[in-house]
Design an enzyme around this catalytic site. Structure first.
Site, short mmCIF file in Angstrom:
data_model
loop_
_atom_site.label_atom_id
_atom_site.label_comp_id
_atom_site.label_asym_id
_atom_site.label_seq_id
_atom_site.Cartn_x
_atom_site.Cartn_y
_atom_site.Cartn_z
N ASP A 2 6.05 1.11 4.00
CA ASP A 2 4.74 1.57 3.52
C ASP A 2 3.75 1.37 4.67
O ASP A 2 4.08 0.72 5.67
CB ASP A 2 4.30 0.74 2.29
CG ASP A 2 3.31 1.50 1.39
OD1 ASP A 2 3.65 1.77 0.23
OD2 ASP A 2 2.19 1.82 1.86
N ASP A 28 4.23 4.90 8.59
CA ASP A 28 3.36 6.01 8.21
C ASP A 28 4.25 7.25 8.24
O ASP A 28 4.69 7.67 9.32
CB ASP A 28 2.20 6.14 9.20
CG ASP A 28 1.31 7.33 8.89
OD1 ASP A 28 1.73 8.24 8.14
OD2 ASP A 28 0.18 7.38 9.42
N VAL A 29 4.50 7.84 7.08
CA VAL A 29 5.50 8.91 7.01
C VAL A 29 5.08 10.17 7.77
O VAL A 29 5.91 11.04 8.03
CB VAL A 29 5.83 9.29 5.55
CG1 VAL A 29 6.51 8.14 4.83
CG2 VAL A 29 4.59 9.78 4.80
N TYR A 80 -2.96 19.13 -2.56
CA TYR A 80 -1.88 18.36 -3.21
C TYR A 80 -0.87 19.31 -3.85
O TYR A 80 0.34 19.16 -3.68
CB TYR A 80 -2.50 17.44 -4.27
CG TYR A 80 -1.52 16.50 -4.94
CD1 TYR A 80 -1.12 15.32 -4.32
CD2 TYR A 80 -1.02 16.77 -6.21
CE1 TYR A 80 -0.24 14.44 -4.94
CE2 TYR A 80 -0.14 15.90 -6.84
CZ TYR A 80 0.25 14.73 -6.19
OH TYR A 80 1.12 13.86 -6.81
N LYS A 84 3.05 19.68 -2.86
CA LYS A 84 4.11 19.35 -3.82
C LYS A 84 4.98 20.57 -4.13
O LYS A 84 6.18 20.43 -4.38
CB LYS A 84 3.51 18.75 -5.10
CG LYS A 84 2.84 17.39 -4.88
CD LYS A 84 3.83 16.35 -4.36
CE LYS A 84 3.24 14.96 -4.30
NZ LYS A 84 4.20 13.95 -3.81
N ILE A 141 1.53 9.50 -14.73
CA ILE A 141 2.15 8.17 -14.74
C ILE A 141 1.09 7.13 -14.34
O ILE A 141 0.39 7.32 -13.33
CB ILE A 141 3.34 8.09 -13.74
CG1 ILE A 141 4.25 9.33 -13.84
CG2 ILE A 141 4.12 6.79 -13.95
CD1 ILE A 141 4.90 9.56 -15.17
N THR A 178 -0.23 4.59 -12.49
CA THR A 178 -0.04 3.86 -11.23
C THR A 178 -1.41 3.80 -10.53
O THR A 178 -2.34 4.51 -10.94
CB THR A 178 0.94 4.58 -10.27
OG1 THR A 178 0.30 5.77 -9.78
CG2 THR A 178 2.25 4.92 -10.95
N1 LIG Z 1 1.27 8.65 -10.57
C1 LIG Z 1 1.40 9.90 -10.95
O1 LIG Z 1 0.85 10.32 -11.98
C2 LIG Z 1 2.25 10.84 -10.13
C3 LIG Z 1 2.58 12.08 -10.70
C4 LIG Z 1 3.35 12.97 -9.97
C5 LIG Z 1 3.79 12.64 -8.70
N2 LIG Z 1 3.45 11.43 -8.18
C6 LIG Z 1 3.92 11.16 -6.83
O2 LIG Z 1 4.70 9.97 -6.83
C7 LIG Z 1 4.64 9.36 -5.54
C8 LIG Z 1 4.30 7.89 -5.71
O3 LIG Z 1 3.00 7.81 -6.25
P1 LIG Z 1 2.42 6.55 -7.05
O4 LIG Z 1 1.98 7.06 -8.36
O5 LIG Z 1 3.36 5.42 -6.96
O6 LIG Z 1 1.11 6.33 -6.18
P2 LIG Z 1 0.55 5.02 -5.44
O7 LIG Z 1 -0.76 5.43 -4.91
O8 LIG Z 1 0.66 3.86 -6.35
O9 LIG Z 1 1.60 4.82 -4.24
C9 LIG Z 1 1.60 5.62 -3.11
C10 LIG Z 1 2.06 4.76 -1.94
O10 LIG Z 1 2.15 5.59 -0.77
C11 LIG Z 1 1.64 4.83 0.31
N3 LIG Z 1 1.17 5.72 1.36
C12 LIG Z 1 0.05 6.47 1.41
N4 LIG Z 1 -0.02 7.14 2.57
C13 LIG Z 1 1.09 6.81 3.27
C14 LIG Z 1 1.60 7.19 4.55
N5 LIG Z 1 0.93 8.02 5.35
N6 LIG Z 1 2.79 6.66 4.93
C15 LIG Z 1 3.47 5.80 4.14
N7 LIG Z 1 3.02 5.41 2.94
C16 LIG Z 1 1.85 5.90 2.51
C17 LIG Z 1 0.51 3.98 -0.27
O11 LIG Z 1 0.20 2.87 0.54
C18 LIG Z 1 1.10 3.61 -1.62
O12 LIG Z 1 1.81 2.40 -1.56
C19 LIG Z 1 3.62 10.16 -4.75
O13 LIG Z 1 4.29 11.06 -3.90
C20 LIG Z 1 2.84 10.90 -5.82
O14 LIG Z 1 2.27 12.09 -5.32
C21 LIG Z 1 2.71 10.53 -8.85
#
Ligand SMILES: NC(=O)c1ccc[n+]([C@@H]2O[C@H](COP(=O)([O-])OP(=O)(O)OC[C@H]3O[C@@H](n4cnc5c(N)ncnc54)[C@H](O)[C@@H]3O)[C@@H](O)[C@H]2O)c1
Length: 252
Positions: free
Chosen positions: A39, A65-66, A157, A161, A190, A192
């Site tokens: 992360d 950093d991805v 976004y 996606k 979700i 989070t």
């Molecule tokens: N929570 C939702 O409702 C939801 C719905 C659909 C998809 N998603 C997707 O699920 C995935 C996880 O999301 P989440 O809900 O756990 O969100 P979150 O914000 O809790 O976690 C995202 C994580 O990505 C990390 N991050 C951000 N930029 C980064 C980078 N450049 N390099 C490496 N890490 C980085 C952050 O530090 C964080 O720990 C994401 O791709 C999000 O788009 C989430």
């Protein structure tokens, strides 16, 4: 699901300290995986690593950093040195930006595409030599319901996606005969940190929750088993597929 479905496998998770990342890392640890958690949030990463490692799990934490090709190469080198193999790649890192077409600023567009879309490609590119060498590998790329249907907002976004969905399919075709399965995951709403502000403000009245037939947000612990399913050999004939976990949101 219980058991040791990832026994002997090495799994790399990006965005591992986020809501979905933490739930996935915890579940993978219980299922016997050796873990590389990554992360940009280095403090939380250390904490997660200590928590999981204290249970005797073989875990390495690395900043990643991805959106950086250089950092991907460094992390893949760490995996090679420590474990020699990689069997599972879970691309969970992501950022959200809400504005629509006209209100999205160019820098924000670039950042969202860099992290969500380019980051997913860079990850597959950097890790593929190890995944191919595994001969029985699985990649899970995180899209969204917003990679399937339009919302009228979140232009960058949604574009990112949607791209992750088709990038996963073309990669699945490219690597199907080389022992690497690649699928996309499509969570709905979700609870989070990513959308916590929204949930704090609006609770179950949030419009997407109101449109969800189950009338609630999902929990991270309800997504992690879907990721586990795609990661383990239970899904051995599934590649190029979209796994939707959304309480029915996109069913109507
Ligand atoms: N929570 C939702 O409702 C939801 C719905 C659909 C998809 N998603 C997707 O699920 C995935 C996880 O999301 P989440 O809900 O756990 O969100 P979150 O914000 O809790 O976690 C995202 C994580 O990505 C990390 N991050 C951000 N930029 C980064 C980078 N450049 N390099 C490496 N890490 C980085 C952050 O530090 C964080 O720990 C994401 O791709 C999000 O788009 C989430």
């Amino acid at each position: 699901m219980t058991g040791r479905r990832l026994e002997g496998k090495v799994a790399l998770i990006t965005g591992a300290t986020g809501g979905l990342g933490t739930a996935t890392a915890e579940l993978f640890a219980r299922e016997g995986a050796r873990l590389v958690i990554t992360d940009i949030a280095e403090g939380p990463l250390r904490e997660l690593s200590h928590r999981i490692g204290a249970r005797g799990v073989d875990v390495v934490a690395a900043r990643l950093d991805v959106s950086s090709a250089r950092e991907w190469d460094e992390v893949v080198a760490v995996v090679r040195d420590r474990f020699t193999t990689l069997d599972v790649l879970v691309n969970l890192a992501g950022i959200l930006d809400w504005p629509g077409i006209e209100d999205t600023r160019e820098e924000e567009w670039d950042r969202v595409i860099d992290v969500n879309q380019k980051g997913t490609w860079l990850g597959m590119k950097a890790a593929m030599p190890l995944l191919r060498a595994s001969g029985n590998a699985s990649v899970i790329n995180t899209s969204s319901v917003l990679g399937l249907v339009g919302s009228g907002a979140a232009a960058a976004y949604q574009a990112s996606k949607g791209a992750v969905r088709l990038l996963s399919k073309t990669a699945a075709v490219e690597y199907a005969r080389q022992g690497v399965r690649i699928n996309s995951l499509h969570p709905g709403v979700i609870a989070t940190p990513m959308i916590q502000d929204l949930l704090d403000e609006q609770g179950d009245q949030q419009p997407d929750i109101q449109r969800t037939p189950m009338r609630r947000a999902g929990r991270a612990e309800e997504i992690a088993p879907a990721i586990l399913f795609l990661a383990c050999d239970d899904s051995s004939f599934i590649t190029g597929a979209e796994l939707v976990v959304d309480g029915g949101l996109t069913a109507h």
